[in-house]
Scaffold this motif. Sequence first.
Motif, PDB file in Angstrom:
ATOM      1  N   LEU A  18       0.596  -1.923   0.000  1.00  0.00           N
ATOM      2  CA  LEU A  18      -0.268   0.620   0.056  1.00  0.00           C
ATOM      3  C   LEU A  18       1.112   0.761  -0.265  1.00  0.00           C
ATOM      4  O   LEU A  18       0.569   2.180  -0.249  1.00  0.00           O
ATOM      5  N   ALA A  19       1.802   1.197   1.029  1.00  0.00           N
ATOM      6  CA  ALA A  19       2.659   2.322   0.947  1.00  0.00           C
ATOM      7  C   ALA A  19       4.292   2.017   0.614  1.00  0.00           C
ATOM      8  O   ALA A  19       4.698   1.965   1.367  1.00  0.00           O
ATOM      9  N   PRO A  20       5.050   1.768  -0.696  1.00  0.00           N
ATOM     10  CA  PRO A  20       6.052   1.121  -0.561  1.00  0.00           C
ATOM     11  C   PRO A  20       7.275   2.067  -0.646  1.00  0.00           C
ATOM     12  O   PRO A  20       7.930   2.294   0.108  1.00  0.00           O
ATOM     13  N   ASP A  21       7.508   3.945   0.003  1.00  0.00           N
ATOM     14  CA  ASP A  21       8.086   4.032   0.450  1.00  0.00           C
ATOM     15  C   ASP A  21       7.581   4.573   2.121  1.00  0.00           C
ATOM     16  O   ASP A  21       8.712   5.730   3.001  1.00  0.00           O
ATOM     17  N   GLY A  22       6.491   3.990   2.749  1.00  0.00           N
ATOM     18  CA  GLY A  22       6.162   3.765   4.017  1.00  0.00           C
ATOM     19  C   GLY A  22       5.641   4.602   4.583  1.00  0.00           C
ATOM     20  O   GLY A  22       5.131   5.603   3.414  1.00  0.00           O
ATOM     21  N   VAL A  23       5.357   4.803   5.764  1.00  0.00           N
ATOM     22  CA  VAL A  23       3.990   5.419   5.738  1.00  0.00           C
ATOM     23  C   VAL A  23       4.585   6.584   7.129  1.00  0.00           C
ATOM     24  O   VAL A  23       4.576   5.805   8.457  1.00  0.00           O
ATOM     25  N   GLU A  24       4.123   7.787   6.981  1.00  0.00           N
ATOM     26  CA  GLU A  24       4.455   8.916   8.102  1.00  0.00           C
ATOM     27  C   GLU A  24       4.372   8.652   9.130  1.00  0.00           C
ATOM     28  O   GLU A  24       2.951   8.761   9.809  1.00  0.00           O
ATOM     29  N   VAL A  25       4.469   8.317  10.633  1.00  0.00           N
ATOM     30  CA  VAL A  25       4.269   8.476  11.296  1.00  0.00           C
ATOM     31  C   VAL A  25       4.792   9.547  12.863  1.00  0.00           C
ATOM     32  O   VAL A  25       6.159   9.245  12.387  1.00  0.00           O
ATOM     33  N   ASP A  26       4.990   9.679  13.228  1.00  0.00           N
ATOM     34  CA  ASP A  26       5.541  10.783  14.793  1.00  0.00           C
ATOM     35  C   ASP A  26       5.594   9.867  15.902  1.00  0.00           C
ATOM     36  O   ASP A  26       4.202   9.562  16.045  1.00  0.00           O
ATOM     37  N   ILE A  27       6.726   9.263  15.962  1.00  0.00           N
ATOM     38  CA  ILE A  27       7.235   8.471  17.456  1.00  0.00           C
ATOM     39  C   ILE A  27       7.461   9.754  18.727  1.00  0.00           C
ATOM     40  O   ILE A  27       8.233   9.894  18.986  1.00  0.00           O
ATOM     41  N   GLU A  28       6.405   9.258  20.140  1.00  0.00           N
ATOM     42  CA  GLU A  28       6.740   9.994  20.676  1.00  0.00           C
ATOM     43  C   GLU A  28       8.092   9.927  21.658  1.00  0.00           C
ATOM     44  O   GLU A  28       8.063  10.722  22.493  1.00  0.00           O
ATOM     45  N   LYS A  29       8.372   8.893  21.701  1.00  0.00           N
ATOM     46  CA  LYS A  29      10.007   8.518  21.873  1.00  0.00           C
ATOM     47  C   LYS A  29      10.846   7.488  21.741  1.00  0.00           C
ATOM     48  O   LYS A  29       9.937   6.674  20.411  1.00  0.00           O
ATOM     49  N   ASP A  30      11.677   7.120  21.935  1.00  0.00           N
ATOM     50  CA  ASP A  30      12.539   6.145  21.029  1.00  0.00           C
ATOM     51  C   ASP A  30      11.678   4.386  21.685  1.00  0.00           C
ATOM     52  O   ASP A  30      11.277   4.448  22.578  1.00  0.00           O
ATOM     53  N   MET A  31      11.921   3.806  20.648  1.00  0.00           N
ATOM     54  CA  MET A  31      11.425   1.878  21.525  1.00  0.00           C
ATOM     55  C   MET A  31      12.671   1.252  20.904  1.00  0.00           C
ATOM     56  O   MET A  31      12.565   1.505  20.182  1.00  0.00           O
ATOM     57  N   GLN A  32      12.621   0.408  22.057  1.00  0.00           N
ATOM     58  CA  GLN A  32      13.382  -0.324  21.822  1.00  0.00           C
ATOM     59  C   GLN A  32      13.214  -1.763  22.637  1.00  0.00           C
ATOM     60  O   GLN A  32      12.849  -2.072  23.697  1.00  0.00           O
ATOM     61  N   TYR A  33      12.940  -2.722  21.957  1.00  0.00           N
ATOM     62  CA  TYR A  33      12.589  -3.774  22.225  1.00  0.00           C
ATOM     63  C   TYR A  33      13.393  -4.903  21.778  1.00  0.00           C
ATOM     64  O   TYR A  33      12.918  -5.744  20.603  1.00  0.00           O
ATOM     65  N   LYS A  34      13.944  -5.921  22.516  1.00  0.00           N
ATOM     66  CA  LYS A  34      14.098  -6.623  20.996  1.00  0.00           C
ATOM     67  C   LYS A  34      14.028  -8.776  22.331  1.00  0.00           C
ATOM     68  O   LYS A  34      14.306  -8.517  23.307  1.00  0.00           O
ATOM     69  N   ALA A  35      13.944  -9.518  20.972  1.00  0.00           N
ATOM     70  CA  ALA A  35      13.125 -11.014  22.139  1.00  0.00           C
ATOM     71  C   ALA A  35      14.159 -12.021  20.813  1.00  0.00           C
ATOM     72  O   ALA A  35      14.443 -10.885  19.565  1.00  0.00           O
ATOM     73  N   ALA A  36      14.059 -12.782  21.277  1.00  0.00           N
ATOM     74  CA  ALA A  36      13.820 -13.993  20.382  1.00  0.00           C
ATOM     75  C   ALA A  36      13.442 -14.026  18.978  1.00  0.00           C
ATOM     76  O   ALA A  36      13.625 -14.224  17.400  1.00  0.00           O
ATOM     77  N   ASP A  37      12.096 -13.508  18.663  1.00  0.00           N
ATOM     78  CA  ASP A  37      11.772 -13.577  17.185  1.00  0.00           C
ATOM     79  C   ASP A  37      11.252 -11.574  16.835  1.00  0.00           C
ATOM     80  O   ASP A  37      10.154 -11.338  15.954  1.00  0.00           O
ATOM     81  N   THR A  38      11.572 -10.861  17.967  1.00  0.00           N
ATOM     82  CA  THR A  38      11.255  -9.470  17.487  1.00  0.00           C
ATOM     83  C   THR A  38      12.488  -8.850  18.048  1.00  0.00           C
ATOM     84  O   THR A  38      12.919  -8.544  19.159  1.00  0.00           O
ATOM     85  N   TYR A  79       4.620  -2.912  20.318  1.00  0.00           N
ATOM     86  CA  TYR A  79       5.735  -1.708  21.193  1.00  0.00           C
ATOM     87  C   TYR A  79       4.544  -1.789  23.009  1.00  0.00           C
ATOM     88  O   TYR A  79       3.471  -1.480  22.650  1.00  0.00           O
ATOM     89  N   ARG A  80       5.258  -3.038  23.831  1.00  0.00           N
ATOM     90  CA  ARG A  80       4.139  -2.531  24.848  1.00  0.00           C
ATOM     91  C   ARG A  80       5.224  -1.963  25.732  1.00  0.00           C
ATOM     92  O   ARG A  80       4.680  -2.520  27.344  1.00  0.00           O
ATOM     93  N   SER A  81       6.776  -2.107  25.634  1.00  0.00           N
ATOM     94  CA  SER A  81       8.256  -2.165  26.602  1.00  0.00           C
ATOM     95  C   SER A  81       7.609  -0.951  27.414  1.00  0.00           C
ATOM     96  O   SER A  81       8.367   0.129  27.263  1.00  0.00           O
TER      97      SER A  81
END
Length: 334
Positions: free
Chosen positions: A182-202, A224-226
């Motif tokens: 739908l949006a090959p160039d991406g969807v514009e999003v205003d991210i309110e804060k840094d979001m980092q989370y790493k797990a085996a599948d994420t 994201y829910r951390s």
Amino acid sequence: MERNDVMSERRSLRTRRKRKRKKRFFIAIIFLMLITTLSYTGYEYMMGKQESQGRVSGDDGSDYTLDEISSKYKDEFKGVDNNDGKTNVLLLGVDQRNDETPRSDTIMVAQYDEDGNKAKVASIMRDMYVDIPGHGYNKINAAFALGGPELMRQTIKENFGIDVEYYSIIDFDGFTHIVDTLAPDGVEVDIEKDMQYKAADTNIDLKEGTHDLNGEELLGYARYRSDSKGDFARVERQQEVIKLLKEEAVSINGVMKAPRLLGTLQPYIDTNVGSGKVLGLSKDMIFNPVNDIETFSLPTDDNVWNERVEYPIGLVLAHDEQQSAEAIQEFLKE
């Protein structure tokens, strides 16, 4: 016959011939446009389907096709369209891995009011503590693992008095393909804060600020829910993402990509919404688009508290059941 009559008849004959030629010309043009449209639609649909037919690797290194998880629940789902002009669809976002029981991380009831030209989305948090018919109290997302969309339908009806007529289950891998189509160039999003989370599948790594997110990044943003707000913030972001994708879908660019999008969707989605219903709703949404999508979350801020129950359920979102039922009914039925 007088000369004037003869000349008049000849002119009339020439006029009729010209009209016939113009009519044949316009018929040919319309036919050519129809053939071109059908060819374009068919080509785009098949290209979308072809692009989505790749194989993906499981955690154990084995391959499986995404087609294997589609169309499993249609015969057992008992929702019935009551023809009241409102279409209620149970939307489930599923994280499917190999032969594991699929997990429903996203639970929503989407409603489209054809007469009032309104669209609403009610999100139900997955840790909400409810009575699952035949299984007792548990987190609501357990209903899908125990009995698929039909048991989820029964659970929502028994606890909240809302009966859904259709269901649509989408694999998270499918979500990324939809966004990228739908949006090959991406969807514009205003991210309110840094979001980092790493797990085996994420692996979520997003920076504060306005960014164009591709499908995988937008999925991470929605999941994201951390943080301190946990599922409450995640539900808000999911609702935001739905609104952003709605704007992309009803744009001219989105409408042109509809055939390819349908082809892309097919291997990743399990639904009992028939093609006729899909086309009808799509036509209404394109030619008479809703201005906004109204959103709602359950449990509400004034009716929720954390509670720990016996193993293996653990920490749940407890609530006053009657108050919850009245709140979602008021939202969907007003």
